[in-house]
Design an enzyme around this catalytic site. Sequence first.
Site, short mmCIF file in Angstrom:
data_model
loop_
_atom_site.label_atom_id
_atom_site.label_comp_id
_atom_site.label_asym_id
_atom_site.label_seq_id
_atom_site.Cartn_x
_atom_site.Cartn_y
_atom_site.Cartn_z
N LYS A 44 12.30 -4.21 50.95
CA LYS A 44 13.76 -3.50 50.90
C LYS A 44 13.54 -1.86 51.06
O LYS A 44 14.50 -1.07 51.29
CB LYS A 44 14.32 -3.81 49.71
CG LYS A 44 13.79 -3.56 48.26
CD LYS A 44 14.53 -3.85 47.21
CE LYS A 44 13.99 -3.56 45.87
NZ LYS A 44 13.73 -2.23 45.44
N THR A 45 12.56 -1.28 50.27
CA THR A 45 12.25 0.18 50.55
C THR A 45 12.14 0.54 51.85
O THR A 45 12.54 1.81 52.21
CB THR A 45 10.94 0.41 49.71
OG1 THR A 45 11.23 -0.16 48.33
CG2 THR A 45 10.58 1.86 49.57
N ASP A 245 19.77 1.42 45.28
CA ASP A 245 18.88 0.34 45.09
C ASP A 245 18.92 -0.46 43.97
O ASP A 245 19.60 0.16 42.99
CB ASP A 245 17.30 1.22 45.15
CG ASP A 245 16.22 0.12 45.50
OD1 ASP A 245 16.37 -1.17 46.04
OD2 ASP A 245 15.24 0.33 45.34
N GLU A 246 18.33 -1.67 43.72
CA GLU A 246 18.47 -2.51 42.64
C GLU A 246 19.95 -2.48 42.26
O GLU A 246 20.08 -2.48 40.89
CB GLU A 246 17.67 -2.20 41.53
CG GLU A 246 16.16 -1.68 41.98
CD GLU A 246 15.37 -3.04 42.18
OE1 GLU A 246 16.01 -4.20 41.87
OE2 GLU A 246 14.03 -2.99 42.42
N GLN A 293 17.46 -11.61 40.74
CA GLN A 293 16.39 -10.67 39.94
C GLN A 293 17.14 -9.96 39.09
O GLN A 293 16.68 -8.96 38.58
CB GLN A 293 15.64 -9.90 40.86
CG GLN A 293 14.50 -10.58 41.79
CD GLN A 293 13.50 -9.82 42.60
OE1 GLN A 293 12.81 -9.05 42.08
NE2 GLN A 293 13.84 -9.72 44.00
N ARG A 650 5.75 -11.79 41.69
CA ARG A 650 4.98 -10.69 41.21
C ARG A 650 3.46 -10.97 42.01
O ARG A 650 2.77 -10.12 42.23
CB ARG A 650 4.57 -10.56 39.92
CG ARG A 650 5.89 -9.93 39.04
CD ARG A 650 6.72 -8.85 39.76
NE ARG A 650 7.94 -9.41 40.64
CZ ARG A 650 8.52 -9.06 41.55
NH1 ARG A 650 8.42 -7.84 41.93
NH2 ARG A 650 9.60 -9.77 42.07
#
Length: 869
Positions: A44-45, A245-246, A293, A650
């Site tokens: 995503k970044t 973001d997020e 998430q 993770r």
Amino acid sequence: MEQEPELIARTADELVGDLNKQQSEAVQYRGAALLIGAGAGSGKTRVLTRRIAWILSQFGAWPSQILAITFTNKAAAEMRERLTALIGPVAQRMWVSTFHSACVRILRRDGKALGLKSGFSIYDSADSERLVKIIATEFNVDVKRYTPRSILGRISDYKNQLIGWRVQLAAYAPDFKPGSRNYRISKFDNVEELYAIIYAEYEHRLAMANAVDFDDLIVRTVELLRDHPDVAEYYHHKFRYILVDEYQDTNHAQYVLVRELGGVDSSEAPQPTAVAAGRQGPAWITVVGDSDQSIYAFRGADIRNIQDFEQDFPDAKTILLEQNYRSTQTILDAANAVIAHNEGRKPKKLWTAVGKGEPIVGYAADNAQQEAVWVASEIARLHAEEGIAYSDMAIMYRANAQSRSLEEALINAGLPYQLIGGTKFYERREVKDALAYLQAILNPADDVNLRRILNVPKRGLGARAEAIVLEYARERGSSFFDALMHMEQIEGMPTRTAKGLAAFRDLMASLSAFARANINKPSEIVAEVLSKSGLLEELQKSVDPQDQSRVENLSQLQSTAAEYEQKTPDATLGGFLETTALVADSDQLPDENEDSGKVTMMTLHTAKGLEYPVVFLTGLEQGTFPHSRSLEDTSELAEERRLAYVGITRAKRRLYVTRAAVRAQWGQANDMLPSQFLDEIPDELIDWKRREAGSERMRAGWGGDDEFGGWEEDDFLSGPVFGGGSYGSGSSYGSGRSGSASGGWGSAAPRSGSSSRGSSYGSGSGYGSSSRYGSYGRHGSGSASSSNRSGKVSTRHVSPKSAPASALHKDNGLNIADFAVGDHITHDQYGLGKVVEVQDKGRNSVITVDFGTDGVKRLMLRVAPIEKL
């Protein structure tokens, strides 16, 4: 004159040529609203940075027209670095920051419209708690029953929902006037009255101190944009492209802030056309996130923000990123299987081209200590035999309390580790003291920080001296600083106190003068404060070994200020204090390519956004993870499952899942059932090095044909869940810069103006002979533990032969097919209830029932003492 850095032009192929189809589509999308549903590890970044570069090169936007918002300073720095590599130094001129940092810049520029003066203080949670405690104590509130932390938590909830203090005061305590002297809360009919009064007084004191708390940074910015159209128009014109973001972690206030900055609700202009590309009407908004998430509901995050994005923006486009570039397919299959049990989510299935990878490794320990020792030994083996760096391994757990046994095992094994999420650097006492001096220099009206350092280090100005100055300030409705500046007018002050106060005032005036003369050299100001205040000298003279580490912390503070100077061309003391105020837990972590030489330990909440080649996911038991509070609340259980999804994803190459059959809580050892999340992972994905603890194997041996071998019938017929037994009960796991330092410290300063529930097994997953774990129960073979009166844990051994025969094979004859959502039932203990969920699990079928005031309960149908009405 400084030359404006040039933008590196990028061709379309350079920006999207190496992306997958969905990533490329997200980067190029031309429209007013875009939701990028980015699964864990889906790049995503990369997509965000490429989209920004695409907007600049293909849409013809200016860098100053873009606002990119992240949730941590670390993420913002990473995005800035990637953008710099992609489009050149011009990226440093863009607004790429956290929500809070962006709001600080806005408030520094335009906060005067709200009455905020230059150099306002930003209170962290410790400062805010201190202020709430001061108010509560003055108002005669029992701070043991109503702790400052719990009161502040309620105030934070109000702010996150944009509920102002005036609204609460009007509803619950209309007669109270903020700033009232000698006010006492002797009794109150509604606890909301208490919260409303302290909320109002807290805001009053913040205003007097020219301070804001962390939540205020968002709230006051929303207020500024809503109440001052000229300011709002400036930012509507400035920011034509907003990227967040997020997005799943935003709370209501942040949700409103994005809409206000973008002019989504205020503009009457039509949505811009593709040709106009964000130049007219509301800003174009891109949000990136993953509803799977969303794990910060306890901080006020509202998952509906991302779930309802298409309703909030009717013309929105949604693009899902499902290809994972981080983990093996085995790890992703486990994550997909677990999260699939959450209802109401948009289907999303992560996949990877990396390959299947190694199986997940499972281990069932007898107790938490054995679990920790096994984890430590496996880490040592991986390092010695397979050459895996310690920094490539991480241990994760649900609650900080679980770290103790893990730390002990690592220490005993001689393994290096770093614990993330303990006492943060900027919250350590000696660092807070030094920062309090700096805040008081910059903003003398800051009563909380000024009162903190009045007698630090000790200079004979104790509680009595503070009370004398405070009373004078209260009588005149002024600040503590103002009273200190006019201390000669205070009648009846003892000579010794007057002398000490005058010396303190002179010290602060001297430090303030030095700060004004060296405003662009924060490191020199820090050095002067440490030297002249006596903070450093006191610690250096101490024979306490711990004080040596405190000296090192103060040295680190000065180094941090020097580092800030080197990185910031327009460095100021105010700017440095902003950077210290806006630090997050995850900012303590080493950079991605930096080898710390240590195993990392952290909670799952802290781990979000990180990745490690090897992850140990520990404490997978009912009541530990999922947390005991979630076992009777379907929405909380769904969030716990999202947390499990985060933990699993993770891991890049290897994942370990461990649990303990017995875990001590509140001085008592409790038998723990395996987490239902383990049962949700397909059995073929896990290689169990030890499937059952020793006591569980013993119980399975004498349980006979009974599916829940060894459990007494009373275990199921007396408690709340499945009509029965509680497990682990009692568990409670639970920026713009300020131009100069305020000159208020001169001697001729002008006078200023005015509970936790017990955990219960409630998954309905069916841990019996049909479960891969075999059969176990609280009573019977193995060891059962209790706490004696001295508080020590004692363990009693029960012979298998003396174990009572379980009667769970007796069925009450109820059939899951006869129950449907909306049916009414009656329970022997809880009375009338309404069925809200039905789960057909064969013999272990479960119904979820809302009993009104008794809450929502999950009941195993065949043993629950119920009758359908």
